[in-house]
Design a protein around this motif. Structure first.
Motif, PDB file in Angstrom:
ATOM      1  N   LEU A 120     -75.329 -56.941 -79.168  1.00  0.00           N
ATOM      2  CA  LEU A 120     -74.784 -56.865 -77.811  1.00  0.00           C
ATOM      3  C   LEU A 120     -74.448 -55.446 -77.384  1.00  0.00           C
ATOM      4  O   LEU A 120     -74.265 -55.178 -76.209  1.00  0.00           O
ATOM      5  CB  LEU A 120     -73.509 -57.718 -77.705  1.00  0.00           C
ATOM      6  N   LEU A 148     -80.660 -64.914 -77.909  1.00  0.00           N
ATOM      7  CA  LEU A 148     -79.640 -65.162 -76.891  1.00  0.00           C
ATOM      8  C   LEU A 148     -79.235 -66.626 -76.772  1.00  0.00           C
ATOM      9  O   LEU A 148     -78.087 -66.945 -76.488  1.00  0.00           O
ATOM     10  CB  LEU A 148     -80.152 -64.702 -75.524  1.00  0.00           C
ATOM     11  N   PHE A 179     -76.574 -67.850 -79.190  1.00  0.00           N
ATOM     12  CA  PHE A 179     -75.365 -67.100 -78.852  1.00  0.00           C
ATOM     13  C   PHE A 179     -74.669 -67.725 -77.641  1.00  0.00           C
ATOM     14  O   PHE A 179     -73.447 -67.931 -77.634  1.00  0.00           O
ATOM     15  CB  PHE A 179     -75.753 -65.646 -78.566  1.00  0.00           C
ATOM     16  N   LEU A 180     -75.446 -68.056 -76.618  1.00  0.00           N
ATOM     17  CA  LEU A 180     -74.864 -68.632 -75.403  1.00  0.00           C
ATOM     18  C   LEU A 180     -74.308 -70.035 -75.656  1.00  0.00           C
ATOM     19  O   LEU A 180     -73.296 -70.414 -75.073  1.00  0.00           O
ATOM     20  CB  LEU A 180     -75.902 -68.650 -74.271  1.00  0.00           C
ATOM     21  N   MET A 209     -70.386 -70.940 -74.807  1.00  0.00           N
ATOM     22  CA  MET A 209     -70.072 -71.890 -73.738  1.00  0.00           C
ATOM     23  C   MET A 209     -69.451 -73.201 -74.237  1.00  0.00           C
ATOM     24  O   MET A 209     -68.783 -73.893 -73.474  1.00  0.00           O
ATOM     25  CB  MET A 209     -71.343 -72.215 -72.940  1.00  0.00           C
ATOM     26  N   LYS A 264     -65.013 -70.883 -69.391  1.00  0.00           N
ATOM     27  CA  LYS A 264     -64.904 -69.699 -70.257  1.00  0.00           C
ATOM     28  C   LYS A 264     -64.929 -68.457 -69.383  1.00  0.00           C
ATOM     29  O   LYS A 264     -65.791 -68.335 -68.516  1.00  0.00           O
ATOM     30  CB  LYS A 264     -66.090 -69.634 -71.226  1.00  0.00           C
ATOM     31  N   ALA A 324     -65.682 -64.563 -69.005  1.00  0.00           N
ATOM     32  CA  ALA A 324     -66.531 -63.575 -69.683  1.00  0.00           C
ATOM     33  C   ALA A 324     -65.681 -62.519 -70.373  1.00  0.00           C
ATOM     34  O   ALA A 324     -65.905 -62.181 -71.526  1.00  0.00           O
ATOM     35  CB  ALA A 324     -67.468 -62.920 -68.674  1.00  0.00           C
ATOM     36  N   LYS A 325     -64.652 -62.023 -69.685  1.00  0.00           N
ATOM     37  CA  LYS A 325     -63.863 -60.925 -70.253  1.00  0.00           C
ATOM     38  C   LYS A 325     -63.011 -61.386 -71.434  1.00  0.00           C
ATOM     39  O   LYS A 325     -62.977 -60.755 -72.470  1.00  0.00           O
ATOM     40  CB  LYS A 325     -62.994 -60.298 -69.172  1.00  0.00           C
ATOM     41  N   ASP A 339     -63.569 -63.890 -73.264  1.00  0.00           N
ATOM     42  CA  ASP A 339     -64.446 -64.277 -74.348  1.00  0.00           C
ATOM     43  C   ASP A 339     -64.949 -63.077 -75.128  1.00  0.00           C
ATOM     44  O   ASP A 339     -65.075 -63.114 -76.336  1.00  0.00           O
ATOM     45  CB  ASP A 339     -65.630 -65.060 -73.776  1.00  0.00           C
ATOM     46  N   GLN A 340     -65.223 -61.972 -74.397  1.00  0.00           N
ATOM     47  CA  GLN A 340     -65.690 -60.768 -75.080  1.00  0.00           C
ATOM     48  C   GLN A 340     -64.601 -60.235 -76.005  1.00  0.00           C
ATOM     49  O   GLN A 340     -64.861 -59.829 -77.122  1.00  0.00           O
ATOM     50  CB  GLN A 340     -66.088 -59.706 -74.056  1.00  0.00           C
TER      51      GLN A 340
END
Lengths: 115, 151
Positions: free
Chosen positions: B89, B102, B105-106, B110, B134, B136-137, B139-140
């Motif tokens: 990533l 990907l 990973f997704l 999710m 979820k 994005a931020k 989760d990162q």
């Protein structure tokens, strides 16, 4: 997915609407492939009306961008929203593509590159 | 829902899960995330479960507490999506980023939980899908703190 194209000087502004998933991504592949085969190098993908993208859609865009690297061309993106923006961020695609707020802002980037 | 494992059958296979999520009052944002997890799991079956042959895939959907639990079942070659490493990533350029990796990973990002088992010559992938979208931020940040741990 619906794909429309408009030309702004040397830049191809592609608007993708609906869902870019495993069913529709091959259509997008073919659309880009045809433009690449005619020597087009500058692209903006406008995602304003793109509601959904999966890895198949991301791979389509990345594959085209990789081909363009060999010809000095590039793909810029704009208007990412909602689920599409989230998928770009989660997958790290927001780090490898230049993303703008609007097609006009992306066009300015291309215009600024002209000699 | 049972069908031939072909990409063109994805909308049919996914319809019931989306409808159930909508019925349970999940947000449209969360429904798209659920569709993403489901699509990626089904694409893996369609592309890799039956090399050079045709086969079926079945999607079973049930409610458990306030979550939706989906089983994706095929009789193809053994494949555990949990064994696929995360993609790189931190690539910062188009040329250094790989095309693959990907999908699994997704799915992990999710779904709230994923469980794989091989039973009676079947792959059974279970996705537990809660109603909270979820971020994005968040989760990162979570991903960085847990490294490449899967599950």
């Amino acid at each position: 997915m619906e794909i429309t194209l408009r030309k702004e000087n040397t830049v191809n502004v592609i608007s993708a609407q609906g869902r870019m998933d495993a069913v529709s991504a091959p259509d997008f592949d073919n659309f880009l492939e045809k433009l690449l085969s005619t020597g087009e190098t500058n692209f903006i993908i406008d995602c304003k009306n793109l509601e959904y993208i999966s890895s198949a859609g991301l791979q389509s865009i990345l594959k085209a961008a990789k081909k363009l690297e060999t010809t000095g061309g590039r793909i810029l993106l704009c208007n990412l929203q909602g689920a599409v923006k989230d998928v770009f961020e989660i997958s790290g695609f927001d780090s490898i593509f230049e993303i703008y707020d609007s097609p006009e802002a992306a066009l300015e980037h291309f215009n600024g590159e002209r000699p | 829902m049972k069908s031939t494992a072909k990409i063109e059958n994805l909308p049919f296979l996914m319809r019931k899960v989306s409808a159930r999520a909508r019925k349970q009052g999940y947000s449209e944002e969360r429904i798209k995330q659920i569709e993403l997890a489901l699509e990626e799991a089904l694409v893996n079956v369609c592309r890799y479960a039956y090399p050079g042959a045709c086969g079926d895939v079945e999607v079973l959907c049930r409610k458990a507490d306030d979550k939706i639990v989906v089983d994706i079942i095929d009789t193809g070659v053994p494949f555990n999506p949990e064994s696929v490493p995360d993609p790189e990533l931190d690539s910062s350029s188009v040329c250094s980023r790989n095309l693959g990796g990907l999908g699994c990973f997704l799915i992990r990002k999710m779904a709230d939980e994923i469980h794989y088992r091989r039973e009676n010559n079947k792959n059974i992938l279970t996705l537990v899908l809660g109603g909270h979208a979820k971020s994005a931020k968040q989760d990162q940040a979570h991903s960085k703190s847990r490294g490449n741990h899967v599950g």
